[in-house]
Structure formats: C-alpha cells, structure tokens
Write a protein that holds these residues in place. Sequence first.
Motif, PDB file in Angstrom:
ATOM      1  N   GLU A   1       2.839  -3.507 -19.799  1.00 12.43           N
ATOM      2  CA  GLU A   1       2.551  -3.774 -18.505  1.00 12.43           C
ATOM      3  C   GLU A   1       1.686  -2.774 -17.927  1.00 12.43           C
ATOM      4  OE1 GLU A   1       6.405  -6.428 -17.522  1.00 12.43           O
ATOM      5  OE2 GLU A   1       6.470  -4.459 -16.936  1.00 12.43           O
ATOM      6  N   LEU A   2       0.825  -3.270 -17.050  1.00 14.52           N
ATOM      7  CA  LEU A   2       0.022  -2.501 -16.082  1.00 14.52           C
ATOM      8  C   LEU A   2       0.786  -2.260 -14.853  1.00 14.52           C
ATOM      9  CD1 LEU A   2      -2.574  -0.884 -15.128  1.00 14.52           C
ATOM     10  CD2 LEU A   2      -3.648  -2.927 -14.436  1.00 14.52           C
ATOM     11  N   LEU A   3       1.221  -1.217 -14.819  1.00 13.72           N
ATOM     12  CA  LEU A   3       2.315  -0.898 -13.815  1.00 13.72           C
ATOM     13  C   LEU A   3       1.528  -0.210 -12.304  1.00 13.72           C
ATOM     14  CD1 LEU A   3       5.182  -1.393 -13.403  1.00 13.72           C
ATOM     15  CD2 LEU A   3       5.738   1.096 -14.101  1.00 13.72           C
ATOM     16  N   LEU A   4       1.602  -0.537 -11.281  1.00 12.40           N
ATOM     17  CA  LEU A   4       1.111  -0.037 -10.140  1.00 12.40           C
ATOM     18  C   LEU A   4       1.909   0.068  -8.886  1.00 12.40           C
ATOM     19  CD1 LEU A   4      -1.720  -2.877  -9.792  1.00 12.40           C
ATOM     20  CD2 LEU A   4      -2.110  -0.728 -10.615  1.00 12.40           C
ATOM     21  N   PRO A   5       1.578   0.847  -7.857  1.00  7.06           N
ATOM     22  CA  PRO A   5       2.581   1.139  -6.808  1.00  7.06           C
ATOM     23  C   PRO A   5       2.703  -0.252  -6.043  1.00  7.06           C
ATOM     24  CG  PRO A   5       0.842   2.876  -6.999  1.00  7.06           C
ATOM     25  CD  PRO A   5       0.507   1.902  -7.854  1.00  7.06           C
ATOM     26  N   ALA A   6       3.923  -0.198  -5.622  1.00  8.42           N
ATOM     27  CA  ALA A   6       4.013  -1.563  -4.815  1.00  8.42           C
ATOM     28  C   ALA A   6       2.877  -1.766  -3.640  1.00  8.42           C
ATOM     29  CB  ALA A   6       5.622  -1.620  -4.142  1.00  8.42           C
ATOM     30  N   GLY A   7       2.425  -2.780  -3.640  1.00  6.87           N
ATOM     31  CA  GLY A   7       1.495  -3.166  -2.331  1.00  6.87           C
ATOM     32  C   GLY A   7       0.217  -2.998  -2.944  1.00  6.87           C
ATOM     33  N   PHE A   8      -0.134  -2.207  -3.778  1.00  8.73           N
ATOM     34  CA  PHE A   8      -1.708  -1.810  -4.444  1.00  8.73           C
ATOM     35  C   PHE A   8      -2.361  -2.825  -4.553  1.00  8.73           C
ATOM     36  CE2 PHE A   8      -4.863  -0.328  -7.235  1.00  8.73           C
ATOM     37  CZ  PHE A   8      -5.457   0.694  -6.366  1.00  8.73           C
ATOM     38  N   VAL A   9      -3.534  -3.093  -4.102  1.00 10.61           N
ATOM     39  CA  VAL A   9      -4.380  -4.267  -4.257  1.00 10.61           C
ATOM     40  C   VAL A   9      -5.362  -4.076  -5.400  1.00 10.61           C
ATOM     41  CG1 VAL A   9      -6.152  -5.904  -3.371  1.00 10.61           C
ATOM     42  CG2 VAL A   9      -4.136  -5.326  -2.144  1.00 10.61           C
ATOM     43  N   LEU A  10      -5.428  -4.653  -6.616  1.00  7.51           N
ATOM     44  CA  LEU A  10      -6.241  -4.233  -7.673  1.00  7.51           C
ATOM     45  C   LEU A  10      -7.259  -5.384  -7.824  1.00  7.51           C
ATOM     46  CD1 LEU A  10      -7.124  -2.664 -10.165  1.00  7.51           C
ATOM     47  CD2 LEU A  10      -5.247  -3.685 -11.504  1.00  7.51           C
ATOM     48  N   SER A  11      -8.353  -5.243  -7.869  1.00  4.70           N
ATOM     49  CA  SER A  11      -9.477  -6.293  -8.175  1.00  4.70           C
ATOM     50  C   SER A  11     -10.563  -5.629  -8.934  1.00  4.70           C
ATOM     51  CB  SER A  11     -10.151  -6.459  -6.719  1.00  4.70           C
ATOM     52  OG  SER A  11     -10.786  -5.551  -6.156  1.00  4.70           O
ATOM     53  N   CYS A  12     -10.624  -4.431  -9.401  1.00  4.06           N
ATOM     54  CA  CYS A  12     -11.848  -4.035 -10.340  1.00  4.06           C
ATOM     55  C   CYS A  12     -11.426  -2.669 -10.771  1.00  4.06           C
ATOM     56  CB  CYS A  12     -13.083  -4.013  -9.506  1.00  4.06           C
ATOM     57  SG  CYS A  12     -13.121  -2.777  -8.204  1.00  4.06           S
TER      58      CYS A  12
END
Length: 304
Positions: A164-175
């Motif tokens: 899984e690609l784990l991000l901080p909650a609310g982070f918007v990843l587009s590129c």
Amino acid sequence: MFNPHLLRSFSALIQAGSFTRAADMLGITQAAVSQHLRQLEQQTGTLILRAKRPLELTPEGQALREYCLELEQANKRLQHRLNDKVNEGGEISLITPGSIGLRIYPLLLTLQQSQPEFTIRHSFAPDVDVIAALLNNRFEIGLVTQKPDDARLTAHKFTEEPLELLLPAGFVLSCWQDLQSLGFINHPDGNAMATRLLSRCFPGNPGIQSLPVSGFINHIGLIPEPVSRGLGFTVLPRYARLAFPRQHLLQVNSSSVNVVDTLWLVHRAEWPLTHRAERALTWLRQHLEDEVNPSLATSSAIYR
C-alpha cells in the motif's frame, strides 16, 4: 540394529567430552562406558580418537552421531504426536515476518483468552530465519513471503497481502511531483517495496532514488507514525498499516493496480501438525478472510 544402551553411552560421551564425565552423567562406571564403546566399534569400526583432547570423532563416529540425532528427533516426533492425541492444550509456536505477525499475534491472543489451555509463542523474523528455525525444530509453523524449495519443508498458500502507498490523511496525490514534495519515509524494505509498487502506479517515473528521504525507521510497527504526522509517505504491506492504532490519520492511495504478495504457511514435511496448531490456523484464516479487500477481485493485480 544398535543396542539403545550402547548408543546412550556414545551420545553421553560426545556430549560430556570425556569418559569420566560421561560415566557421571549416566550413573555408571568409566569402565562400562569404555566397554559400550568397544562393543559399538565392533559393528562400525573406530569411532573416537582417544588420544585427542578433546575427543575427536572419526568419519564413522560422525555418521553414528548423526544417526543418534535422527533417532532423538524421531522419538520427539512420536512423543509429540502421542501427547497431542490426549492433550488438546499446550504451546502453539509460530514464527513470521513482521507485517503479518503484527496482525496475527493479537488474533492468537484473542484465541488464547477464549481457550486458556493454549500457550502462544510467537517470534518475528525474516524469511531466512523462519526457515532455519523450522529446520532446527525451534518452531512448529512459520509464514514466509517466498515459497521454499527445501524438500524437508512443506508449503501451502496461507493468505495474500497487498503493498500500500501510505499517505497522510487528507493529502491529495495526483502526480509524481506530489510525492517529491512530500518526501519518502524509508525502512529496511522501503526501497524494494516502493520500487515494486510505484513503478506500476507511476509508469516511467525517475525512480525511488530521485525522491527526497524525509525519515527512516527500522521498527515495522512505527513506520506509519511519521506518515500520520504529515512528515512523508511510505510503502508498506497492508497488515503493517492495519496494526497502527490511529488509522484516521492515514490514507491509502487508491489505484487500479495492486501488487500482492503471497504468504506461505510452512512446516516440517515429515512432522504432521498438532491438533492445536490446526485449530489455531483455522481461527486465523477465518479472521483474516474478513479483511480481504473485495477490490482485489476486480482490479489488476500483480502477484509475487
């Protein structure tokens, strides 16, 4: 066929390193130990170089020593099976990699609470140490991420675990540039896992080495912590993420591509599993099945 009393004296001699200490261990005379050794040597040839200190085994002696060890293991297996028929309780010993271990250890403790006759002994280890522990009979069952090809072991598919690609909650990843701005939380398997997943989620990307590293931690249970604080992103197996207590501070990047590892259940091929181990595995499978992501059935998955 060797007389078991003679073999017992031979084994004691190897363990003690001298005729005197072997006699003390067995509660017999030193002369009796010497006589037992001579009787064995009439069948096998010279077993020990008596002039050496400590005693040195000949090739025939080494072969007989290995035979004695095989007999000892066979006796243990027999006793193990006999005891298992009359005693449903006892120790459940399991050794696993870190991520799946974080998930199943609490499940096993829940099982122990409902079945107090069980005792749970669990250890975390990489694949190579799991295999060594099973071959040395230190644990009954193990889980590994790579199916072993050792004929002394049997392996069956146990479950699957996606990366899984784990991000901080609310982070918007587009590129890819969004990952560059965030930074990578690395860990001992971080580069390998990130390369496998990101190369498919972001085809043609310049590689994990091009991303700034904003942290490193070697404790699998703590890897999500800096991510939860907004300090970076990471790539982890699912069960490591599920073990983190503050899930609301994390988010998993959704993707049409899944990279899925198979986890293999491994145990000694010639040693049937105990009834208690089989009960524990049934318990684990039932609870892990509840956590399978239905999207894996419909999305493009890459298995290892």
